[in-house]
Design a protein around this motif. Structure first.
Motif, PDB file in Angstrom:
ATOM      1  N   LYS A 189      -1.525  -8.246  18.442  1.00 28.05           N
ATOM      2  CA  LYS A 189      -0.842  -7.917  19.694  1.00 28.05           C
ATOM      3  C   LYS A 189       0.304  -6.923  19.508  1.00 28.05           C
ATOM      4  CE  LYS A 189      -2.151 -12.295  21.712  1.00 28.05           C
ATOM      5  NZ  LYS A 189      -1.737 -13.538  22.310  1.00 28.05           N
ATOM      6  N   THR A 190       0.238  -6.138  18.423  1.00 30.00           N
ATOM      7  CA  THR A 190       1.217  -5.071  18.193  1.00 30.00           C
ATOM      8  C   THR A 190       0.447  -3.814  17.782  1.00 30.00           C
ATOM      9  OG1 THR A 190       1.559  -5.352  15.809  1.00 30.00           O
ATOM     10  CG2 THR A 190       2.869  -6.774  17.288  1.00 30.00           C
ATOM     11  N   LYS A 191       1.168  -2.747  17.554  1.00 25.90           N
ATOM     12  CA  LYS A 191       0.558  -1.490  17.097  1.00 25.90           C
ATOM     13  C   LYS A 191       0.295  -1.491  15.596  1.00 25.90           C
ATOM     14  CE  LYS A 191       0.855   0.919  21.000  1.00 25.90           C
ATOM     15  NZ  LYS A 191      -0.181   1.673  21.642  1.00 25.90           N
ATOM     16  N   MET A 192       0.758  -2.528  14.878  1.00 25.90           N
ATOM     17  CA  MET A 192       0.551  -2.600  13.438  1.00 25.90           C
ATOM     18  C   MET A 192      -0.889  -2.987  13.148  1.00 25.90           C
ATOM     19  SD  MET A 192       1.777  -2.354  10.385  1.00 25.90           S
ATOM     20  CE  MET A 192       1.058  -2.775   8.809  1.00 25.90           C
ATOM     21  N   LYS A 193      -1.667  -1.956  12.759  1.00 22.28           N
ATOM     22  CA  LYS A 193      -3.095  -2.150  12.498  1.00 22.28           C
ATOM     23  C   LYS A 193      -3.330  -2.751  11.114  1.00 22.28           C
ATOM     24  CE  LYS A 193      -4.036   2.112  14.965  1.00 22.28           C
ATOM     25  NZ  LYS A 193      -4.506   3.486  14.826  1.00 22.28           N
ATOM     26  N   PRO A 194      -4.483  -3.435  10.965  1.00 21.97           N
ATOM     27  CA  PRO A 194      -4.840  -3.930   9.628  1.00 21.97           C
ATOM     28  C   PRO A 194      -5.403  -2.793   8.772  1.00 21.97           C
ATOM     29  CG  PRO A 194      -6.511  -4.563  11.227  1.00 21.97           C
ATOM     30  CD  PRO A 194      -5.409  -3.880  11.991  1.00 21.97           C
ATOM     31  N   PHE A 195      -5.005  -2.752   7.522  1.00 20.78           N
ATOM     32  CA  PHE A 195      -5.492  -1.726   6.610  1.00 20.78           C
ATOM     33  C   PHE A 195      -6.288  -2.310   5.451  1.00 20.78           C
ATOM     34  CE2 PHE A 195      -1.938   0.385   8.725  1.00 20.78           C
ATOM     35  CZ  PHE A 195      -2.561   1.576   9.104  1.00 20.78           C
ATOM     36  N   GLY A 196      -6.596  -3.600   5.521  1.00 24.63           N
ATOM     37  CA  GLY A 196      -7.314  -4.271   4.442  1.00 24.63           C
ATOM     38  C   GLY A 196      -8.675  -3.695   4.139  1.00 24.63           C
ATOM     39  N   GLU A 197      -9.338  -3.138   5.131  1.00 20.99           N
ATOM     40  CA  GLU A 197     -10.661  -2.556   4.906  1.00 20.99           C
ATOM     41  C   GLU A 197     -10.586  -1.059   4.618  1.00 20.99           C
ATOM     42  OE1 GLU A 197     -13.411  -3.658   7.980  1.00 20.99           O
ATOM     43  OE2 GLU A 197     -12.954  -5.791   7.750  1.00 20.99           O
ATOM     44  N   LYS A 198      -9.405  -0.472   4.794  1.00 22.64           N
ATOM     45  CA  LYS A 198      -9.253   0.968   4.581  1.00 22.64           C
ATOM     46  C   LYS A 198      -8.570   1.294   3.257  1.00 22.64           C
ATOM     47  CE  LYS A 198      -9.097   1.831   9.477  1.00 22.64           C
ATOM     48  NZ  LYS A 198      -8.318   2.173  10.633  1.00 22.64           N
ATOM     49  N   LEU A 199      -7.799   0.351   2.737  1.00 27.04           N
ATOM     50  CA  LEU A 199      -7.047   0.573   1.506  1.00 27.04           C
ATOM     51  C   LEU A 199      -7.481  -0.419   0.435  1.00 27.04           C
ATOM     52  CD1 LEU A 199      -3.459   0.948   3.040  1.00 27.04           C
ATOM     53  CD2 LEU A 199      -5.012   2.789   2.349  1.00 27.04           C
ATOM     54  N   SER A 200      -7.427   0.015  -0.801  1.00 29.28           N
ATOM     55  CA  SER A 200      -7.747  -0.884  -1.913  1.00 29.28           C
ATOM     56  C   SER A 200      -6.579  -1.836  -2.155  1.00 29.28           C
ATOM     57  CB  SER A 200      -8.018  -0.068  -3.183  1.00 29.28           C
ATOM     58  OG  SER A 200      -6.812   0.516  -3.649  1.00 29.28           O
ATOM     59  N   ALA A 201      -6.840  -2.874  -2.909  1.00 29.54           N
ATOM     60  CA  ALA A 201      -5.779  -3.818  -3.271  1.00 29.54           C
ATOM     61  C   ALA A 201      -4.672  -3.093  -4.038  1.00 29.54           C
ATOM     62  CB  ALA A 201      -6.346  -4.966  -4.098  1.00 29.54           C
ATOM     63  N   ALA A 202      -5.041  -2.162  -4.900  1.00 24.30           N
ATOM     64  CA  ALA A 202      -4.046  -1.405  -5.668  1.00 24.30           C
ATOM     65  C   ALA A 202      -3.194  -0.534  -4.751  1.00 24.30           C
ATOM     66  CB  ALA A 202      -4.734  -0.550  -6.724  1.00 24.30           C
ATOM     67  N   GLU A 203      -3.804   0.066  -3.746  1.00 23.15           N
ATOM     68  CA  GLU A 203      -3.045   0.883  -2.799  1.00 23.15           C
ATOM     69  C   GLU A 203      -2.084   0.028  -1.981  1.00 23.15           C
ATOM     70  OE1 GLU A 203      -6.125   4.556  -1.901  1.00 23.15           O
ATOM     71  OE2 GLU A 203      -6.519   2.615  -0.961  1.00 23.15           O
ATOM     72  N   ILE A 204      -2.527  -1.144  -1.576  1.00 28.22           N
ATOM     73  CA  ILE A 204      -1.662  -2.060  -0.822  1.00 28.22           C
ATOM     74  C   ILE A 204      -0.505  -2.526  -1.701  1.00 28.22           C
ATOM     75  CG2 ILE A 204      -1.549  -4.333   0.296  1.00 28.22           C
ATOM     76  CD1 ILE A 204      -4.443  -3.702   1.336  1.00 28.22           C
ATOM     77  N   ASP A 205      -0.800  -2.857  -2.953  1.00 30.95           N
ATOM     78  CA  ASP A 205       0.272  -3.234  -3.882  1.00 30.95           C
ATOM     79  C   ASP A 205       1.259  -2.085  -4.064  1.00 30.95           C
ATOM     80  OD1 ASP A 205      -0.728  -5.778  -4.243  1.00 30.95           O
ATOM     81  OD2 ASP A 205      -1.760  -5.295  -6.123  1.00 30.95           O
ATOM     82  N   GLY A 206       0.751  -0.856  -4.099  1.00 31.84           N
ATOM     83  CA  GLY A 206       1.617   0.315  -4.201  1.00 31.84           C
ATOM     84  C   GLY A 206       2.530   0.448  -2.996  1.00 31.84           C
ATOM     85  N   LEU A 207       2.007   0.147  -1.812  1.00 31.30           N
ATOM     86  CA  LEU A 207       2.836   0.202  -0.606  1.00 31.30           C
ATOM     87  C   LEU A 207       3.912  -0.882  -0.621  1.00 31.30           C
ATOM     88  CD1 LEU A 207       0.183   0.995   2.146  1.00 31.30           C
ATOM     89  CD2 LEU A 207       2.051   2.479   1.371  1.00 31.30           C
ATOM     90  N   VAL A 208       3.565  -2.054  -1.137  1.00 35.78           N
ATOM     91  CA  VAL A 208       4.565  -3.130  -1.264  1.00 35.78           C
ATOM     92  C   VAL A 208       5.700  -2.658  -2.172  1.00 35.78           C
ATOM     93  CG1 VAL A 208       5.004  -5.470  -2.119  1.00 35.78           C
ATOM     94  CG2 VAL A 208       2.906  -4.989  -0.823  1.00 35.78           C
ATOM     95  N   LYS A 209       5.348  -2.065  -3.302  1.00 35.81           N
ATOM     96  CA  LYS A 209       6.377  -1.551  -4.222  1.00 35.81           C
ATOM     97  C   LYS A 209       7.185  -0.440  -3.560  1.00 35.81           C
ATOM     98  CE  LYS A 209       3.929  -2.697  -8.421  1.00 35.81           C
ATOM     99  NZ  LYS A 209       3.181  -2.197  -9.577  1.00 35.81           N
ATOM    100  N   HIS A 210       6.514   0.402  -2.796  1.00 40.55           N
ATOM    101  CA  HIS A 210       7.217   1.480  -2.096  1.00 40.55           C
ATOM    102  C   HIS A 210       8.230   0.898  -1.112  1.00 40.55           C
ATOM    103  CE1 HIS A 210       7.985   5.409  -0.422  1.00 40.55           C
ATOM    104  NE2 HIS A 210       7.795   4.897   0.781  1.00 40.55           N
ATOM    105  N   LEU A 211       7.821  -0.092  -0.329  1.00 34.08           N
ATOM    106  CA  LEU A 211       8.739  -0.739   0.608  1.00 34.08           C
ATOM    107  C   LEU A 211       9.953  -1.323  -0.121  1.00 34.08           C
ATOM    108  CD1 LEU A 211       6.304  -2.486   3.065  1.00 34.08           C
ATOM    109  CD2 LEU A 211       8.212  -1.056   3.720  1.00 34.08           C
ATOM    110  N   ARG A 212       9.714  -1.935  -1.254  1.00 33.70           N
ATOM    111  CA  ARG A 212      10.817  -2.506  -2.041  1.00 33.70           C
ATOM    112  C   ARG A 212      11.751  -1.393  -2.527  1.00 33.70           C
ATOM    113  NH1 ARG A 212      11.168  -7.312  -0.098  1.00 33.70           N
ATOM    114  NH2 ARG A 212       9.498  -8.714  -0.687  1.00 33.70           N
ATOM    115  N   SER A 213      11.191  -0.244  -2.842  1.00 31.65           N
ATOM    116  CA  SER A 213      12.015   0.856  -3.354  1.00 31.65           C
ATOM    117  C   SER A 213      12.903   1.465  -2.279  1.00 31.65           C
ATOM    118  CB  SER A 213      11.133   1.947  -3.974  1.00 31.65           C
ATOM    119  OG  SER A 213      10.504   2.739  -2.977  1.00 31.65           O
TER     120      SER A 213
END
Length: 104
Positions: free
Chosen positions: A77-101
């Protein structure tokens, strides 16, 4: 000797490429709303009242697992789309690290 130098440089090359990939993903999928710096001071970020992910409060409130799940499944119910099928687990982990940075 040359072979040893090349072997030593391989991890650095892949790490650099991974950072570049994460930066591209952030720019193409996240920055429109969250901004380059994560402060959500974009037109969309302000309109949607997106949190500033750089604050200590936001960072403390959101575990890596929560961030990973949000990227993977989106927020219903928001504009935040799921990216689980578009991004690999490694890419998602990279985004988590980026957010932390982005933390102040």
């Amino acid at each position: 000797m040359r072979l040893a130098i090349l072997v030593a440089l391989i991890p650095l090359t892949f790490a650099s490429a991974a950072r570049a990939d994460v930066a591209e993903i952030w720019q193409s999928k996240c920055a429109m709303c969250h901004g380059d710096d994560g402060k959500a001071q974009t037109k969309q970020g302000k309109k949607l009242k997106i949190d500033d992910v750089t604050t200590a409060e936001w960072q403390a409130k959101h575990s890596d697992e929560v961030i990973r799940k949000t990227i993977t499944k989106g927020i219903p119910k928001t504009k935040m789309k799921p990216f689980g099928e578009k991004l690999s687990a490694a890419e998602i982990d990279g985004l988590v690290k980026h957010l932390r940075s982005l933390a102040r």
